[in-house]
Scaffold this motif. Structure first.
Motif, mmCIF file in Angstrom:
data_model
loop_
_atom_site.group_PDB
_atom_site.id
_atom_site.type_symbol
_atom_site.label_atom_id
_atom_site.label_comp_id
_atom_site.label_asym_id
_atom_site.label_seq_id
_atom_site.Cartn_x
_atom_site.Cartn_y
_atom_site.Cartn_z
ATOM 1 N N VAL A 158 -3.327 -1.414 5.187
ATOM 2 C CA VAL A 158 -3.013 -0.385 4.305
ATOM 3 C C VAL A 158 -1.669 -0.204 4.004
ATOM 4 O O VAL A 158 -1.211 0.147 2.846
ATOM 5 N N LYS A 159 -0.658 -0.629 4.721
ATOM 6 C CA LYS A 159 0.734 -0.493 4.748
ATOM 7 C C LYS A 159 1.156 -1.471 3.583
ATOM 8 O O LYS A 159 2.352 -1.199 3.154
ATOM 9 N N ASN A 160 0.506 -2.389 2.880
ATOM 10 C CA ASN A 160 0.597 -3.109 1.868
ATOM 11 C C ASN A 160 0.293 -2.490 0.556
ATOM 12 O O ASN A 160 0.586 -3.156 -0.659
ATOM 13 N N ILE A 161 -0.274 -1.467 0.435
ATOM 14 C CA ILE A 161 -0.823 -0.728 -0.716
ATOM 15 C C ILE A 161 0.642 -0.432 -1.606
ATOM 16 O O ILE A 161 1.480 0.268 -0.914
ATOM 17 N N PRO A 162 0.735 -0.958 -2.648
ATOM 18 C CA PRO A 162 2.050 -0.911 -3.389
ATOM 19 C C PRO A 162 2.552 0.493 -3.726
ATOM 20 O O PRO A 162 3.749 0.929 -3.880
#
Length: 187
Positions: A158-162
Motif C-alpha cells: 500500500v505504501k507504493n500507491i502513487p
C-alpha cells in the motif's frame, strides 16, 4: 478505620461491576459502532459484497452522517461523485433513485455505493485492496498503476500507491475493516 474499609469495599464493587460490564458485552462496539446495519446487510447480500467493507468505507467517508457533500462534490453516506453516481444509476437500473435522493436517503446511497463496489470487485477480480483504492482514486488510475507496475495491488505494498490521499484512504479503510471483523462476530 471503618471508613477506609467501606471505601475499599466500594472500590472492589466498582471494579467488579466494571469487569462484569466489559466482559459480558461487546464493549469495543461502543468505539466502533455500525449504523444502518439492515441497509448494509440487505444491499451487501444483493450485490455480493462484504458488509464490513461497506461499513468501513462509510466510516471513513462520512462517519455514518447523512447529508454530507464534500468539497469536490461527493454526495451521501458513501460519498459518490455525481458523475460516478449518474453512470452507476444508468448501469444498475435502479428505479426511483435520483441524485437528490442519494444525498439524503441512506438506503439509496448505500445501495448505489454497494452496487458500485460490486462493479469494481468484478473489474479487479475480487482484489479488495485494489477495489478500495479504485473507490477513492477511480478505476482508471488504479488499473494504470497496476499495468505500469507502480503498485502491485497488495495490502503489503500500500505504501507504493502513487497518490498520498489514496494511500492514506486505503490504510484507513483497511484499519476499520479489520476492527469491524474483529469486534463483530457476524453482520
Amino acid at each position: 478505620m471503618k471508613w477506609l474499609r467501606k471505601k475499599r469495599v466500594l472500590l472492589l464493587l466498582f471494579i467488579g461491576f466494571t469487569a462484569i460490564l466489559f466482559l459480558s458485552t461487546n464493549w469495543m462496539s461502543w468505539f466502533y459502532p455500525i449504523y444502518y446495519k439492515n441497509e448494509i446487510r440487505t444491499h451487501s447480500t444483493t450485490y455480493e459484497i462484504d458488509p464490513f467493507l461497506v461499513a468501513a468505507i462509510i466510516r471513513v467517508e462520512t462517519n455514518f452522517k447523512t447529508g454530507r457533500e464534500s468539497k469536490k462534490g461527493a454526495i451521501g453516506l458513501m460519498q459518490l461523485m455525481p458523475d460516478t453516481a449518474k453512470w452507476a444509476l444508468e448501469k444498475a437500473k435502479l428505479p426511483d433513485v435520483s441524485l437528490e435522493r442519494l444525498k439524503v436517503e441512506p438506503s439509496a446511497n448505500i445501495e448505489l455505493g454497494t452496487w458500485y463496489l460490486s462493479s469494481l470487485s468484478r473489474q479487479f477480480k475480487g482484489n479488495r485492496v485494489a477495489v478500495i483504492a479504485a473507490y477513492n482514486a477511480g478505476p482508471g488510475k488504479v488499473q494504470r498503476w497496476l499495468n505500469e507496475g507502480d503498485w502491485d495491488g497488495t495490502e503489503a505494498a500500500v505504501k507504493n500507491i502513487p497518490i498520498g490521499e489514496t494511500r492514506h484512504y486505503v490504510q484507513r479503510v483497511i484499519y476499520y475493516y479489520d476492527q469491524y471483523t474483529e469486534i463483530y462476530n457476524e453482520f
